[in-house]
Motif scaffolding. Structure first.
Motif, PDB file in Angstrom:
ATOM      1  N   UNK A 259       0.866  -1.185   0.000  1.00 47.01           N
ATOM      2  CA  UNK A 259       0.000   0.000   0.000  1.00 47.01           C
ATOM      3  C   UNK A 259       0.901   1.232   0.000  1.00 47.01           C
ATOM      4  N   UNK A 260       0.293   2.409  -0.048  1.00 48.02           N
ATOM      5  CA  UNK A 260       1.075   3.654  -0.060  1.00 48.02           C
ATOM      6  C   UNK A 260       1.974   3.767   1.174  1.00 48.02           C
ATOM      7  N   UNK A 261       1.561   3.116   2.276  1.00 49.62           N
ATOM      8  CA  UNK A 261       2.381   3.185   3.497  1.00 49.62           C
ATOM      9  C   UNK A 261       3.670   2.378   3.326  1.00 49.62           C
ATOM     10  N   UNK A 262       3.554   1.141   2.860  1.00 49.84           N
ATOM     11  CA  UNK A 262       4.755   0.346   2.613  1.00 49.84           C
ATOM     12  C   UNK A 262       5.601   0.975   1.514  1.00 49.84           C
ATOM     13  N   UNK A 263       4.924   1.542   0.516  1.00 47.32           N
ATOM     14  CA  UNK A 263       5.652   2.161  -0.594  1.00 47.32           C
ATOM     15  C   UNK A 263       6.504   3.320  -0.081  1.00 47.32           C
ATOM     16  N   UNK A 264       5.986   4.045   0.916  1.00 47.69           N
ATOM     17  CA  UNK A 264       6.751   5.172   1.465  1.00 47.69           C
ATOM     18  C   UNK A 264       8.076   4.673   2.037  1.00 47.69           C
ATOM     19  N   UNK A 265       8.084   3.478   2.627  1.00 48.31           N
ATOM     20  CA  UNK A 265       9.345   2.919   3.142  1.00 48.31           C
ATOM     21  C   UNK A 265      10.285   2.563   1.994  1.00 48.31           C
ATOM     22  N   UNK A 266       9.733   2.010   0.915  1.00 51.26           N
ATOM     23  CA  UNK A 266      10.554   1.705  -0.256  1.00 51.26           C
ATOM     24  C   UNK A 266      11.135   2.970  -0.863  1.00 51.26           C
ATOM     25  N   UNK A 267      10.298   3.989  -0.978  1.00 55.51           N
ATOM     26  CA  UNK A 267      10.760   5.254  -1.561  1.00 55.51           C
ATOM     27  C   UNK A 267      11.793   5.922  -0.656  1.00 55.51           C
ATOM     28  N   UNK A 268      11.580   5.805   0.666  1.00 54.55           N
ATOM     29  CA  UNK A 268      12.553   6.396   1.604  1.00 54.55           C
ATOM     30  C   UNK A 268      13.893   5.666   1.496  1.00 54.55           C
ATOM     31  N   UNK A 269      13.841   4.342   1.415  1.00 55.27           N
ATOM     32  CA  UNK A 269      15.090   3.576   1.297  1.00 55.27           C
ATOM     33  C   UNK A 269      15.788   3.923  -0.011  1.00 55.27           C
ATOM     34  N   UNK A 270      15.025   3.951  -1.100  1.00 55.20           N
ATOM     35  CA  UNK A 270      15.622   4.259  -2.407  1.00 55.20           C
ATOM     36  C   UNK A 270      16.214   5.664  -2.410  1.00 55.20           C
ATOM     37  N   UNK A 271      15.544   6.590  -1.735  1.00 61.02           N
ATOM     38  CA  UNK A 271      16.034   7.973  -1.752  1.00 61.02           C
ATOM     39  C   UNK A 271      17.280   8.121  -0.893  1.00 61.02           C
ATOM     40  N   UNK A 272      17.579   7.113  -0.069  1.00 60.26           N
ATOM     41  CA  UNK A 272      18.751   7.193   0.815  1.00 60.26           C
ATOM     42  C   UNK A 272      19.947   6.406   0.276  1.00 60.26           C
ATOM     43  N   UNK A 273      19.824   5.859  -0.940  1.00 57.70           N
ATOM     44  CA  UNK A 273      20.949   5.154  -1.565  1.00 57.70           C
ATOM     45  C   UNK A 273      21.768   6.175  -2.351  1.00 57.70           C
ATOM     46  N   UNK A 274      23.074   6.258  -2.075  1.00 63.18           N
ATOM     47  CA  UNK A 274      23.867   7.317  -2.716  1.00 63.18           C
ATOM     48  C   UNK A 274      23.803   7.294  -4.242  1.00 63.18           C
ATOM     49  N   UNK A 275      23.986   6.114  -4.826  1.00 65.40           N
ATOM     50  CA  UNK A 275      23.976   6.044  -6.289  1.00 65.40           C
ATOM     51  C   UNK A 275      22.894   5.087  -6.756  1.00 65.40           C
ATOM     52  N   UNK A 276      21.937   5.579  -7.525  1.00 63.95           N
ATOM     53  CA  UNK A 276      20.873   4.720  -8.064  1.00 63.95           C
ATOM     54  C   UNK A 276      20.970   4.767  -9.580  1.00 63.95           C
ATOM     55  N   UNK A 277      21.302   3.618 -10.167  1.00 62.33           N
ATOM     56  CA  UNK A 277      21.532   3.555 -11.605  1.00 62.33           C
ATOM     57  C   UNK A 277      20.239   3.230 -12.358  1.00 62.33           C
ATOM     58  N   UNK A 278      19.391   2.418 -11.721  1.00 65.97           N
ATOM     59  CA  UNK A 278      18.205   1.876 -12.390  1.00 65.97           C
ATOM     60  C   UNK A 278      16.920   2.435 -11.783  1.00 65.97           C
ATOM     61  N   UNK A 279      15.875   2.466 -12.617  1.00 66.21           N
ATOM     62  CA  UNK A 279      14.549   2.826 -12.117  1.00 66.21           C
ATOM     63  C   UNK A 279      14.094   1.774 -11.105  1.00 66.21           C
ATOM     64  N   UNK A 280      13.367   2.199 -10.083  1.00 71.07           N
ATOM     65  CA  UNK A 280      12.941   1.289  -9.013  1.00 71.07           C
ATOM     66  C   UNK A 280      11.524   0.761  -9.250  1.00 71.07           C
ATOM     67  N   UNK A 281      11.274  -0.434  -8.732  1.00 70.86           N
ATOM     68  CA  UNK A 281       9.972  -1.093  -8.905  1.00 70.86           C
ATOM     69  C   UNK A 281       8.956  -0.626  -7.879  1.00 70.86           C
ATOM     70  N   UNK A 282       8.838   0.683  -7.716  1.00 70.02           N
ATOM     71  CA  UNK A 282       7.990   1.235  -6.661  1.00 70.02           C
ATOM     72  C   UNK A 282       6.746   1.912  -7.216  1.00 70.02           C
ATOM     73  N   UNK A 283       6.379   1.550  -8.451  1.00 70.47           N
ATOM     74  CA  UNK A 283       5.200   2.151  -9.063  1.00 70.47           C
ATOM     75  C   UNK A 283       3.982   1.251  -9.016  1.00 70.47           C
TER      76      UNK A 283
END
Ligand SMILES: O=C(O)CCC(=O)c1ccccc1C(=O)O
Ligand SMILES: [Mg+2]
Length: 323
Positions: A242-266
């Motif tokens: 749900x949007x609540x769990x997704x917020x944790x995924x988005x927070x984790x992804x936003x805290x990774x220094x280098x992100x090369x690929x699009x994330x499966x958070x859609x």
């Protein structure tokens, strides 16, 4: 510090979220949300998971609701469209829910379907989206993977093939036989005793990481750091949250220094109704930030009393597996 069971249940909600399209064989996603001093957290192991496998999901929910998110590096996260194992004719309707997205992940190797179905679906996606990856969820043997991925790369590259086969030795073999196709590990990381084994064995070019099965945002970041030492980039993905769990995924992804690929958070786009108004997809990106469920939605989406009791019991049993 682990909160008591009473504290976990005090402000919780069990919800049944209707989906627009069948995915992973389900048409409703049940989730339990818990509220703590740091915000909301999601406890939503798939219903067939046992209590031991559910324990990291509960740790993840507690982290979100008690500790809150880690420090971000970026405000928005690039996401991929997720295309379930639908017919080629249904592909445009799915992709229409992902404005501005330039990468699609296409489910393949679905039970009951053929390789021709996969080829047609991928072709329909390629007609609209420049970058395509596929996810077989371990559904192929090595020979089937080699045949399928050879065919699927005839009319265009694949960004990577996620979990083409179920086991680590099979992934190693596919990678050896198809040096031109990057292999991503998902189940071989999130359902493994040792999440680094597949990488040490030479079975993955890319690692798909999910917050809840790994035990939380900080556990994911630690693993992402270790993978970085092996030169393996990560993709943060949802568990159909749900949007609540997704917020944790988005927070984790936003805290990774280098992100090369699009994330499966859609994957919020696969839900008919979510617990909060979905943060809007802009130019294929989603914002990282806290999510406050809409109380009216929580009432409207509430699971039956029987299912609510089941989730409460599950939480109690899972709690005994926390360490
Ligand atoms: O990665 C994505 O695009 C979406 C998430 C996804 O595919 C998924 C969602 C729930 C359970 C398993 C998976 C999976 O990656 O296999
Ligand atoms: Mg996967």
């Amino acid at each position: 510090m682990i909160p008591s069971i009473d504290e976990l249940l005090a402000e919780s909600a069990v919800l049944s979220l209707p989906m627009r399209t069948k995915f992973r064989g389900i048409t409703t996603r049940e989730v339990m949300l818990i509220r703590g001093p740091g915000g909301w957290g999601e406890f939503s192991p798939f219903v067939e998971y046992d209590d031991q496998e559910s324990a990291p999901w509960l740790r993840s929910a507690i982290e979100a609701a008690w500790d809150g998110p880690p420090e971000p590096y970026r405000a928005r996260v690039r996401v991929n469209a997720t295309v379930p194992a639908v017919s080629a004719a249904e592909v445009p309707g799915i992709l229409a829910r992902y404005p501005g997205v330039d990468t699609a992940k296409v489910k393949v190797a679905e039970k009951g379907q053929t390789l021709a179905d996969d080829v047609e679906r991928v072709r329909a996606v390629r007609a609209e989206i420049p970058r395509v990856r596929v996810d077989a969820n371990g559904g192929w043997t090595v020979d089937q993977a080699v045949e399928a991925l050879t065919l699927l790369t005839e009319d265009g590259d694949l960004e990577y093939a996620e979990q083409p086969c179920a086991t680590v030795p099979e992934l190693v073999e596919v990678r050896r036989r198809l040096p031109g196709v990057r292999i991503a590990a998902d189940e071989s990381i999130r359902r493994a005793e040792d999440p680094l084994r597949v990488v040490r064995a030479g079975g993955a070019d890319v690692a798909v990481l999910k917050v809840a099965p790994l035990g939380g945002m900080r556990a994911l970041l630690e693993l992402a750091g270790e993978l970085g030492e092996y030169g393996v980039p990560v993709v943060v993905s949802s568990a159909l949250d749900s949007a609540v769990g997704m917020a944790s995924g988005l927070a984790a992804a936003s805290a990774i220094p280098r992100l090369e690929f699009a994330c499966g958070l859609g994957t919020g786009s696969l839900l008919e109704t979510d617990v909060a108004d979905g943060a809007e997809l802009v130019d294929g990106t989603l914002p990282a930030g806290p999510v406050e469920p809409d109380p009216e939605r929580l009432r409207a989406l509430a699971a039956s009393d029987e299912r609510t009791r089941w989730w409460h019991q599950r939480l109690r049993r899972t709690y005994t597996h926390l360490r």
